[in-house]
Motif scaffolding. Sequence first.
Motif, PDB file in Angstrom:
ATOM      1  N   GLY A  88      -1.109 -10.234  19.594  1.00 39.91           N
ATOM      2  CA  GLY A  88      -1.819  -9.216  20.358  1.00 39.91           C
ATOM      3  C   GLY A  88      -2.222  -9.642  21.750  1.00 39.91           C
ATOM      4  N   GLU A  89      -1.742 -10.798  22.186  1.00 38.46           N
ATOM      5  CA  GLU A  89      -2.084 -11.278  23.529  1.00 38.46           C
ATOM      6  C   GLU A  89      -1.093 -10.698  24.537  1.00 38.46           C
ATOM      7  OE1 GLU A  89      -1.733 -15.550  24.079  1.00 38.46           O
ATOM      8  OE2 GLU A  89      -3.766 -15.582  24.898  1.00 38.46           O
ATOM      9  N   LEU A  90      -1.585 -10.422  25.729  1.00 42.72           N
ATOM     10  CA  LEU A  90      -0.719  -9.883  26.779  1.00 42.72           C
ATOM     11  C   LEU A  90       0.417 -10.864  27.083  1.00 42.72           C
ATOM     12  CD1 LEU A  90      -0.189  -7.720  28.984  1.00 42.72           C
ATOM     13  CD2 LEU A  90      -1.676  -9.058  30.485  1.00 42.72           C
ATOM     14  N   TYR A 104       2.960  -4.342  32.520  1.00 41.99           N
ATOM     15  CA  TYR A 104       2.586  -4.045  31.140  1.00 41.99           C
ATOM     16  C   TYR A 104       3.153  -2.676  30.762  1.00 41.99           C
ATOM     17  CZ  TYR A 104      -0.407  -3.050  27.113  1.00 41.99           C
ATOM     18  OH  TYR A 104      -0.869  -2.718  25.872  1.00 41.99           O
ATOM     19  N   LEU A 106       3.384  -1.008  28.044  1.00 40.60           N
ATOM     20  CA  LEU A 106       2.726  -0.154  27.055  1.00 40.60           C
ATOM     21  C   LEU A 106       1.595   0.654  27.687  1.00 40.60           C
ATOM     22  CD1 LEU A 106       2.658  -2.742  24.136  1.00 40.60           C
ATOM     23  CD2 LEU A 106       4.314  -0.915  24.547  1.00 40.60           C
ATOM     24  N   THR A 171     -11.840  -5.967  29.222  1.00 41.39           N
ATOM     25  CA  THR A 171     -10.807  -5.050  28.712  1.00 41.39           C
ATOM     26  C   THR A 171     -10.966  -3.633  29.242  1.00 41.39           C
ATOM     27  OG1 THR A 171     -10.634  -6.383  26.710  1.00 41.39           O
ATOM     28  CG2 THR A 171      -9.806  -4.132  26.594  1.00 41.39           C
ATOM     29  N   TYR A 175      -7.912  -2.088  31.345  1.00 38.60           N
ATOM     30  CA  TYR A 175      -7.029  -1.113  30.688  1.00 38.60           C
ATOM     31  C   TYR A 175      -7.636   0.278  30.589  1.00 38.60           C
ATOM     32  CZ  TYR A 175      -4.631  -5.332  29.112  1.00 38.60           C
ATOM     33  OH  TYR A 175      -3.969  -6.525  29.052  1.00 38.60           O
TER      34      TYR A 175
ATOM     35  N   PRO B  37      -9.512  -3.911  22.105  1.00 36.47           N
ATOM     36  CA  PRO B  37      -8.413  -4.820  21.811  1.00 36.47           C
ATOM     37  C   PRO B  37      -7.901  -4.550  20.395  1.00 36.47           C
ATOM     38  CG  PRO B  37     -10.288  -5.999  22.701  1.00 36.47           C
ATOM     39  CD  PRO B  37     -10.756  -4.616  22.396  1.00 36.47           C
ATOM     40  N   VAL B  38      -6.617  -4.729  20.179  1.00 38.20           N
ATOM     41  CA  VAL B  38      -6.053  -4.440  18.863  1.00 38.20           C
ATOM     42  C   VAL B  38      -6.809  -5.248  17.805  1.00 38.20           C
ATOM     43  CG1 VAL B  38      -4.244  -6.200  19.107  1.00 38.20           C
ATOM     44  CG2 VAL B  38      -3.927  -4.301  17.522  1.00 38.20           C
ATOM     45  N   LEU B  90       0.039  -1.144  20.390  1.00 39.06           N
ATOM     46  CA  LEU B  90      -0.743  -0.975  21.620  1.00 39.06           C
ATOM     47  C   LEU B  90      -0.363   0.340  22.292  1.00 39.06           C
ATOM     48  CD1 LEU B  90      -0.658  -4.567  23.145  1.00 39.06           C
ATOM     49  CD2 LEU B  90      -2.052  -3.645  21.316  1.00 39.06           C
ATOM     50  N   GLY B  91      -1.345   0.990  22.877  1.00 39.18           N
ATOM     51  CA  GLY B  91      -1.077   2.246  23.560  1.00 39.18           C
ATOM     52  C   GLY B  91      -2.263   3.182  23.455  1.00 39.18           C
ATOM     53  N   THR B 111      -7.695   3.833  23.828  1.00 45.24           N
ATOM     54  CA  THR B 111      -6.559   2.963  24.121  1.00 45.24           C
ATOM     55  C   THR B 111      -6.695   1.636  23.387  1.00 45.24           C
ATOM     56  OG1 THR B 111      -6.369   3.959  26.317  1.00 45.24           O
ATOM     57  CG2 THR B 111      -5.230   1.869  25.967  1.00 45.24           C
ATOM     58  N   VAL B 112      -5.644   1.264  22.689  1.00 47.49           N
ATOM     59  CA  VAL B 112      -5.605  -0.039  22.019  1.00 47.49           C
ATOM     60  C   VAL B 112      -4.889  -1.015  22.958  1.00 47.49           C
ATOM     61  CG1 VAL B 112      -4.785  -1.322  20.016  1.00 47.49           C
ATOM     62  CG2 VAL B 112      -5.599   1.024  19.746  1.00 47.49           C
ATOM     63  N   THR B 113      -5.571  -2.077  23.315  1.00 44.93           N
ATOM     64  CA  THR B 113      -5.087  -2.983  24.354  1.00 44.93           C
ATOM     65  C   THR B 113      -4.781  -4.368  23.785  1.00 44.93           C
ATOM     66  OG1 THR B 113      -7.215  -3.975  24.921  1.00 44.93           O
ATOM     67  CG2 THR B 113      -6.743  -1.819  25.879  1.00 44.93           C
ATOM     68  N   PRO B 114      -4.135  -5.218  24.587  1.00 45.54           N
ATOM     69  CA  PRO B 114      -3.958  -6.607  24.159  1.00 45.54           C
ATOM     70  C   PRO B 114      -5.310  -7.292  23.965  1.00 45.54           C
ATOM     71  CG  PRO B 114      -2.503  -6.111  25.999  1.00 45.54           C
ATOM     72  CD  PRO B 114      -3.453  -4.951  25.854  1.00 45.54           C
TER      73      PRO B 114
END
Lengths: 211, 160
Positions: A88-90, A104, A106, A171, A175, B37-38, B90-91, B111-114
């Motif tokens: 789950g890390e970028l 990114y 997504l 976050t 995002y 975050p997910v 993610l999205g 939004t589900v992020t890294p």
Amino acid sequence: MPTGDRVPRTAVALIALAGVAGGGLLTLGATRTHPPPPRAAPGTNTDPAEGSGTAPGTPLPHATPAQITIPAIHVHADLVPVGASATGELEVPPPDRPTVAGWYRLGVSPGEAGNAVIVGHVDSRETGPAVFYALSRLQPGDRIHVTRSDARTATFTVDGIGSYPKTRFPTDLVYGAGTAPRLRLITCGGRFDEHTRSYLDNVVVFATLLP
Amino acid sequence: MKTQSILGSAALGVGLGTLLLPAAALADTTVSPATTPVGGTVVLTSTCNPKSGDALFHVTGPDRDQNVRSTTAAAGGGLSAELFTAGFTLGTYTVTATCGDGTSSGSATFTVTPIGGAPAGTGTDADNHGLLAAGGTLIGAATTGALLLVRRRRHAATHA
């Protein structure tokens, strides 16, 4: 006898050359150091755009970004799509391509409504300073241009820049799903941990699409 | 007197209706936080009246189409449910809510992020290791060559 003399002379010359070259490389290796990347001030927990008064431009439709140009720090780089790792890390661009930046995929594309995210290495073990090495030097008002696959160029203005511990990554600010077309650039920064061979902070640049 | 009372009641009813109408129109759905975050948890909240039954949250997104039933009465009124995002792609996801009486309660997105930051730097000193290694190899080769030459000359001098 002339042949016998010539071979040792050639050998002596080669040995001397190897010795000189080896000594030179040792000296260079022992003395050459890349300065650490410039540091950014600690970031805040609010979007710098909120106080800038900059009215964002009209959102563009979705289009894959191709290149990013930041004249103030002499960046002109190709963009490759990145996602997230299994944990789950970028994701970041491949380490053997430190001169490219990653979009990114997504999230939204640069210019679309919402926050588009672009990540790039600050440095690389193999090649030294990388594409976003000087990101911390950006100032509010600097321009960022992103060329897209629809032949449009989205131009952003920097609202602010901040350094955040990776353990407290912002976050929401990066995002967040707002409606204004904004851009976030991410790289590493802060103190370097020799043990884990990684930086402790992330540097985030906040930018807004210009009309 | 009776007419006045009726008019007064009517005015009071209109007034109350005017006051209550915006509240009814504000029936809405929210998701908090709007980004996670997910693996994180978000709280889905609807302003549905709990007396009309459970609210049903319909979650749609990149890899998901699921219903979540409200489990608790929200602190500020309405109904809420927790949604655990482990395993989510993610999205951005959309949540629409339907109240127990079948009325729609609007929609919201999250939004589900890294997770965390980005590993975008590895330090730069290792390139010097390569230089040192190459330099050491060359010095070693030169030393070996020099030793061989010296041995050869000694050998030649001995047999001369």
